[in-house]
Design an enzyme around this catalytic site. Structure first.
Site, PDB file in Angstrom:
ATOM      1  N   GLU A 312       0.800  -1.178  -0.128  1.00 43.32           N
ATOM      2  CA  GLU A 312       0.089  -0.080   0.114  1.00 43.32           C
ATOM      3  C   GLU A 312       0.954   1.339   0.070  1.00 43.32           C
ATOM      4  O   GLU A 312       1.910   1.367   0.958  1.00 43.32           O
ATOM      5  CB  GLU A 312      -0.997  -0.080   1.298  1.00 43.32           C
ATOM      6  N   THR A 314       0.601   5.973  -1.087  1.00 41.70           N
ATOM      7  CA  THR A 314      -0.138   7.080  -0.817  1.00 41.70           C
ATOM      8  C   THR A 314      -1.306   6.971  -1.496  1.00 41.70           C
ATOM      9  O   THR A 314      -2.521   7.229  -1.002  1.00 41.70           O
ATOM     10  CB  THR A 314       0.665   8.319  -1.191  1.00 41.70           C
ATOM     11  N   LYS A 338      -3.998  -4.762  -8.959  1.00 43.75           N
ATOM     12  CA  LYS A 338      -3.592  -3.329  -8.693  1.00 43.75           C
ATOM     13  C   LYS A 338      -4.672  -2.306  -8.824  1.00 43.75           C
ATOM     14  O   LYS A 338      -5.373  -2.232  -9.797  1.00 43.75           O
ATOM     15  CB  LYS A 338      -2.448  -3.092  -9.630  1.00 43.75           C
ATOM     16  N   ASP A 439      12.560   0.343 -16.772  1.00 41.63           N
ATOM     17  CA  ASP A 439      12.731   0.594 -15.011  1.00 41.63           C
ATOM     18  C   ASP A 439      12.789  -0.621 -14.473  1.00 41.63           C
ATOM     19  O   ASP A 439      12.236  -1.217 -13.680  1.00 41.63           O
ATOM     20  CB  ASP A 439      11.156   1.088 -14.724  1.00 41.63           C
TER      21      ASP A 439
END
Length: 581
Positions: A312, A314, A338, A439
């Site tokens: 979890e 923000t 998600k 990434d």
């Protein structure tokens, strides 16, 4: 810190070390010895809310001892918690590999005695000399003897202490008042009396710098004033001739950023393109366009049942969910789900959907593309991926670092190399399909209980791992510590830049989830890499494996290996490791 000379230890040496921890030392049913780092100490050293046991009820942790924890420059002491139920004698000693940078550590307990019967803490002070910048490897050796017999257990706690050079050598006596005199015979009293001189010098230097800045500002203002007067004259002359060119040209202004160590009169931002990365094209996609891209794999939210929250942030969450088969409701399968919270912005929702499509349509045993989405009106969108029961690879590695000897998640160096091979295989497939990940990191991989690793997209990674991303002044978070130099400087991404990120990912594997370049300011990463510095060789990492990492970090992208070459090299190294088993 600068890169250190190559150093590596083959797995056979660590296996020999494990023999020292057999029942020839402490055994079950023994005196009940416990030696560990408390929650407060772990939080202070590496920011984790957990205890780290070296010995728990006479059982020595085979996973915790080999790793050398990094001690930051501002931390000058270590605290060990220990106790026993019956008589156990101890001897305490220290070793330091660089006495020029750090003196021999000191403890607040005697060199030998008995382990306390109640929970106690002993402190070890790390005394940097201030003579030079260095990463010092030091060792705390604790020998435990049961009932004065020959049954001795040797515990070696290794640390990497960051020491910095001080501007004035005499400040050493002020920081460590236990030293009554320095090597040249000066006392602490003499050192104290040198402070006013140093302070006076600093005061005059500060005044001089302020005067210089004021003078420089005055010159700049005068030049700007003259320039503005010339511009007014030019505008008047152009207006008389009926031309508007003189009004349009001066209006083009851009914000200029300077590096933190750049003087005021240095070349502007064009010399430091690290801070001029183009805006992420994902932000140009609207939410409606993002939904249209995944409409063909959309399913009803009623088919998904949430179980536990796995991660979890923000504004994002990852659930462990259950997906019911559309044709046969009795058939179910586990999924990662998600989604975003209600306060997430439309841009964040759009980026989650768009980034989730990065691997869509690709099929490989080491890739994890999305399987379905839920994009019903009035509900927050949700992305579904196949479930792997050990979850996020970075979190798994960090659990292994704190695991006890009897924990099934304890992994060997051969297992870590096998994980690296799987990641390289998945990236080799992407390279053949001309897909650039941009990434690659352990945080964007998942793993199951058979140690099968799959590469996933980076959707929600910025929110779930905020410490791994940094903004370089353009309101765009990027994985700076994983990026190749050309990606940092020119925003250029390719399969070669993915190879660079793979080298950092391999370093993450060998350090069980540590953060790379943790002491380097993100704004200085480009200059640091351009000067030839690289992250140091991990502890317990063979030289051959570190050489693979170093090849991935070549400045010239053409000199970096291809993923297929990395697969072959790591496979051969994995086979060589098997010869020691």
């Amino acid at each position: 810190m600068a890169s250190t000379p190559g150093r590596g230890v083959l797995p056979i040496l660590w296996r020999a070390l494990v023999l020292l921890w057999s029942c020839g030392g402490l055994c079950r049913g023994g005196p009940g010895v416990n030696v560990y780092l408390s929650v407060e100490e772990m939080r202070r050293l590496i920011g984790l809310e957990a205890e780290l046991y070296y010995v728990r009820n006479d059982v020595v942790s085979h996973c915790a001892l080999p790793f050398k924890l990094l001690v930051p420059g501002e931390t000058n002491s270590l605290h060990f918690t220990w106790h026993t139920k019956s008589k156990v004698e101890y001897k305490l000693g220290f070793q330091v590999d660089n006495l020029v940078a750090m003196d021999m550590p000191r403890a607040n307990i005697s060199a030998q005695g008995e382990v306390p019967r109640t929970i106690s803490v002993f402190r070890v002070d790390l005394l940097c000399t201030g003579n030079l910048d260095s990463e010092v490897t030091m060792e705390v050796q604790l020998n435990l003897t049961i009932n004065s017999s020959k049954n001795i257990t040797v515990l070696n706690f290794k640390r990497r202490k960051i020491c910095y050079k001080k501007p004035e050598q005499e400040e050493k006596n002020l920081i460590y008042p236990g030293k009554n005199s320095s090597k040249d015979g000066r006392t602490a009293f003499d050192a104290v009396h040198t402070v006013p001189t140093t302070s006076t010098r600093v005061f005059y230097i500060s005044v001089g710098v302020c005067c210089a800045v004021i003078f420089l500002v005055a010159i700049i203002l005068a030049v700007l004033h003259l320039h503005s007067m010339k511009r007014v004259e030019l505008d008047d002359s152009m207006s008389e001739s009926g031309s508007s060119q003189g009004l349009s040209q001066p209006s083009t202004q851009t914000t200029q950023y300077l590096r933190a160590d750049t003087p005021n009169n240095a070349t502007p931002v064009t010399s430091y393109p690290t801070l001029r990365i183009e805006k992420n094209d994902l932000k140009s996609v609207t939410l409606a366009e993002a939904k249209a891209r995944v409409k063909d794999i959309a399913i009803s939210r009623e088919r998904v049942t949430f179980k536990d929250v796995l991660q979890e942030g923000t504004f994002g969450r990852i659930f462990h969910g259950i997906l019911v088969d559309e044709k046969d409701p009795s058939k179910e399968k586990y999924v990662f789900a998600k989604t975003v919270k209600d306060h997430a912005s439309e841009v964040q929702v759009t980026m989650m959907l768009t980034e989730s499509c990065k691997l869509r349509g690709l099929h490989h045993r080491n890739l994890l593309p999305i399987s379905h989405v839920c994009i019903e009106d009035g509900e927050r969108p949700m992305v579904l991926l196949p479930y792997l029961n050990w979850g996020n690879l970075k979190l798994f590695l960090r659990q292994c670092k704190l695991a006890e000897a009897n924990n099934p998640q304890a992994i060997s160096q051969q297992d870590l190399v096998h994980m690296a091979i799987q990641i390289a295989c998945g990236m080799s497939y992407l390279a053949r399909r001309e897909v650039i990940h941009k990434d690659l990191a352990t945080r964007n991989c998942v793993i199951d209980d058979s140690l099968q690793v799959k590469i996933a997209d980076n959707a929600l990674s910025r929110d779930l791992f905020p410490m791994d991303y940094h903004c370089l002044g353009d309101n765009e978070n990027r994985p700076v510590r994983w990026m190749a130099l050309e990606s940092l400087v020119n925003n250029e991404f390719s399969s070669a830049s993915d190879v660079w990120a793979f080298g950092v990912t391999l370093w993450e594997l060998m350090t069980l989830g540590q953060t790379p370049y943790v002491d380097i300011d993100p704004f200085e990463m480009a200059a640091y890499l351009k000067d030839g510095y690289r992250i140091a060789q991990p502890i317990n990492c063979p030289d051959e494996l570190f050489a693979v990492m170093a090849c991935c970090w070549a400045l010239d992208r053409d000199e970096r290996p291809k993923f297929q070459q990395l697969v072959q090299c790591l496979t051969e190294f994995h086979a060589a490791l098997g010869a020691y088993v």
